[in-house]
Scaffold this active site. Structure first.
Site, PDB file in Angstrom:
ATOM      1  N   TYR A 169      31.232  39.213  39.156  1.00 17.76           N
ATOM      2  CA  TYR A 169      32.028  39.350  40.562  1.00 17.76           C
ATOM      3  C   TYR A 169      32.149  40.203  41.135  1.00 17.76           C
ATOM      4  CZ  TYR A 169      35.748  37.677  36.770  1.00 17.76           C
ATOM      5  OH  TYR A 169      36.003  37.611  35.720  1.00 17.76           O
TER       6      TYR A 169
ATOM      7  N   GLU B 101      43.406  46.838  27.358  1.00 18.48           N
ATOM      8  CA  GLU B 101      40.934  47.005  27.437  1.00 18.48           C
ATOM      9  C   GLU B 101      40.532  46.789  26.638  1.00 18.48           C
ATOM     10  OE1 GLU B 101      38.987  48.144  29.997  1.00 18.48           O
ATOM     11  OE2 GLU B 101      37.923  47.948  28.917  1.00 18.48           O
ATOM     12  N   SER B 102      40.227  46.165  27.095  1.00 18.97           N
ATOM     13  CA  SER B 102      39.564  44.791  25.873  1.00 18.97           C
ATOM     14  C   SER B 102      37.826  45.516  25.813  1.00 18.97           C
ATOM     15  CB  SER B 102      38.268  43.661  26.779  1.00 18.97           C
ATOM     16  OG  SER B 102      37.663  43.931  27.815  1.00 18.97           O
TER      17      SER B 102
ATOM     18  N   THR C 222      46.742  42.801  34.343  1.00 18.88           N
ATOM     19  CA  THR C 222      45.740  41.521  33.234  1.00 18.88           C
ATOM     20  C   THR C 222      45.742  41.007  32.110  1.00 18.88           C
ATOM     21  OG1 THR C 222      44.661  44.506  33.086  1.00 18.88           O
ATOM     22  CG2 THR C 222      44.043  43.102  35.092  1.00 18.88           C
ATOM     23  N   VAL C 223      44.973  40.332  31.239  1.00 22.12           N
ATOM     24  CA  VAL C 223      44.819  39.839  29.910  1.00 22.12           C
ATOM     25  C   VAL C 223      43.233  40.448  30.021  1.00 22.12           C
ATOM     26  CG1 VAL C 223      46.105  38.197  30.087  1.00 22.12           C
ATOM     27  CG2 VAL C 223      44.016  38.099  31.149  1.00 22.12           C
TER      28      VAL C 223
ATOM     29  N   CYS D  20      38.663  33.793  30.992  1.00 16.63           N
ATOM     30  CA  CYS D  20      38.456  35.681  31.564  1.00 16.63           C
ATOM     31  C   CYS D  20      37.319  36.272  30.647  1.00 16.63           C
ATOM     32  CB  CYS D  20      40.159  36.222  30.952  1.00 16.63           C
ATOM     33  SG  CYS D  20      39.654  37.955  31.360  1.00 16.63           S
TER      34      CYS D  20
ATOM     35  N   ARG E 217      47.795  45.389  38.254  1.00 18.51           N
ATOM     36  CA  ARG E 217      47.085  44.552  37.959  1.00 18.51           C
ATOM     37  C   ARG E 217      47.690  44.133  36.752  1.00 18.51           C
ATOM     38  NH1 ARG E 217      45.019  42.500  42.963  1.00 18.51           N
ATOM     39  NH2 ARG E 217      44.040  40.459  41.887  1.00 18.51           N
TER      40      ARG E 217
ATOM     41  N   TRP F 295      49.420  35.381  36.077  1.00 21.20           N
ATOM     42  CA  TRP F 295      49.050  34.397  35.018  1.00 21.20           C
ATOM     43  C   TRP F 295      50.933  34.011  34.974  1.00 21.20           C
ATOM     44  CZ3 TRP F 295      44.127  34.204  35.147  1.00 21.20           C
ATOM     45  CH2 TRP F 295      43.420  34.656  34.791  1.00 21.20           C
TER      46      TRP F 295
HETATM   47  N1  LIG Z   1      38.876  46.607  32.065  1.00 25.47           N
HETATM   48  C1  LIG Z   1      39.928  45.085  31.680  1.00 25.47           C
HETATM   49  C2  LIG Z   1      39.838  44.025  32.998  1.00 25.47           C
HETATM   50  C3  LIG Z   1      40.822  42.809  32.287  1.00 25.47           C
HETATM   51  C4  LIG Z   1      40.548  41.909  33.990  1.00 25.47           C
HETATM   52  O1  LIG Z   1      40.331  42.526  35.018  1.00 25.47           O
HETATM   53  N2  LIG Z   1      41.374  40.792  33.140  1.00 25.47           N
HETATM   54  C5  LIG Z   1      41.172  39.582  34.616  1.00 25.47           C
HETATM   55  C6  LIG Z   1      40.669  38.477  34.307  1.00 25.47           C
HETATM   56  S1  LIG Z   1      39.898  37.745  33.609  1.00 25.47           S
HETATM   57  C7  LIG Z   1      42.644  39.990  35.622  1.00 25.47           C
HETATM   58  O2  LIG Z   1      43.646  40.179  34.237  1.00 25.47           O
HETATM   59  N3  LIG Z   1      43.311  39.803  36.218  1.00 25.47           N
HETATM   60  C8  LIG Z   1      44.027  39.822  36.506  1.00 25.47           C
HETATM   61  C9  LIG Z   1      44.787  40.261  38.171  1.00 25.47           C
HETATM   62  O3  LIG Z   1      43.876  40.694  38.914  1.00 25.47           O
HETATM   63  O4  LIG Z   1      45.829  40.333  38.821  1.00 25.47           O
HETATM   64  C10 LIG Z   1      39.356  44.839  30.361  1.00 25.47           C
HETATM   65  O5  LIG Z   1      38.241  44.739  29.898  1.00 25.47           O
HETATM   66  O6  LIG Z   1      39.854  44.495  29.581  1.00 25.47           O
END
Ligand SMILES: N[C@@H](CCC(=O)N[C@@H](CS)C(=O)NCC(=O)O)C(=O)O
Length: 326
Positions: free
Chosen positions: A194, A147-148, A131-132, A63, A129, A96
């Protein structure tokens, strides 16, 4: 995704699309900040003071967003202060998962199997979702931030007294310029790839790809010095790097951003290698995680075939590993 704290449907790569088939990314929902003394940051609540060993970072090496935070953690010398857990790069039907792939580990905090279980621990009614990256506070048992962009910025200043660093990733005198390049870089390149990969109409794909290559062309012209803002490495370099290092190996193929490769751009190629060779950066890049992760997206690669190349990216990583070790 989670709906009211329950895992309700199989994982799908396309988060949301607008009426023209454009990919829409979910807005992050945990927005608290670690600060030197626990005072509130720009968003969220206070009570998250900088302390060694108190916070835990969850990432995926596939990611780019999570990798931003990993890079900042390394560059700022916070690896001994903020432990990290890497999830399996292959997304499962429940998103994940922990463990089961080289370089990944079990969840050390709760022993759960899936990232979505960390989200429901943070909020039993969470909808969205899982997310990481995720930054977790082990003292208050709370999710600090997912949020990264925020995490990148808080790591730049919060731990200054505990772990002084020579890097200033967001210097005040460049703040305006950094913000404006970040915004365009995100729209056109970081998220642009993306948008190309997950476009569901030709028009949405065409629009995204033209943005991607307009930004790569712009960066190629801009790069006169070592980094995007001259001789200082900033958060914008981190944001650019995480996309550039994945470009030829993943996006060019699986996301069809294939008008050119980074290898076709002389300055961008030299820049990519320069940033990769900055001490600490090489360890944040794992080509197997990247290739297996992206090519496991069934909607884009139904047979799950693993691509053989690209040889030049493997060679680049090998070259830099040797140089860093020497
Ligand atoms: N806005 C978030 C986006 C994070 C994100 O979209 N991560 C993706 C991986 S690259 C994720 O975890 N996706 C899992 C999903 O959508 O279920 C950030 O920048 O931290």
């Amino acid at each position: 995704m989670l709906i009211d704290g329950k895992w309700t449907e199989d994982w799908k790569p396309v988060q949301k699309a607008d009426e023209n088939g454009r990919f829409v990314r979910q807005v992050s929902s945990f927005r608290n900040w670690i600060t030197p003394d626990g005072r509130p940051g720009p968003t969220g609540e206070g009570g998250f003071a900088a302390e060694a060993g108190r916070y835990h970072l969850y990432v995926a090496l596939i990611c780019p967003w999570a990798s931003r935070t990993l890079m900042a953690r390394k560059l700022k010398g916070l690896d001994r202060i903020i432990p990290v857990t890497v999830v399996n790069p292959v997304l499962t039907r429940q998103g994940w998962r922990f463990g089961g792939y080289p370089g990944t580990g079990a969840d050390p905090l709760f022993g759960v199997d899936y990232m979505h279980e960390i989200y429901t621990r943070a909020d039993t009614h969470f909808t969205g979702r899982a997310t990481v990256p995720v930054l977790w506070d082990t003292k208050r048992d709370r999710m600090v931030n997912n949020e990264s962009a925020d995490i990148l910025r808080m790591l730049d200043t919060a731990f200054e007294e505990i772990a002084p660093s020579d890097y200033r990733l967001y210097p005040q005198d460049l703040a305006g310029e950094i913000e404006s390049l970040n915004t365009r870089l995100y729209e056109m390149l970081n998220n642009g790839v993306y948008k190309a990969g997950f476009a569901s109409t030709q028009g949405a794909y065409d629009e995204a790809v033209s943005g991607v290559f307009a930004m790569l062309d712009e960066l190629e012209t801009r790069l006169g010095g070592a980094y995007l803002f001259g001789d200082r490495l900033t958060e914008t370099d981190i944001r650019a790097f995480v996309t550039l290092i994945r470009f030829d190996a993943a996006y060019h193929g699986i996301f069809k951003t294939n008008r050119r490769q980074i290898a076709d751009y002389p300055r961008l190629s030299a820049y990519l290698e320069r940033v990769l060779a900055v001490p600490g950066v090489r360890e944040t890049v794992d080509l197997d995680h990247i290739v297996d992760g992206y090519y496991s997206i069934k909607a884009l690669n139904p047979a799950g075939l693993r691509p053989a190349g690209p040889d030049h990216v493997r060679a680049l990583l090998g070259r830099v590993t040797d140089r860093v070790a020497a």
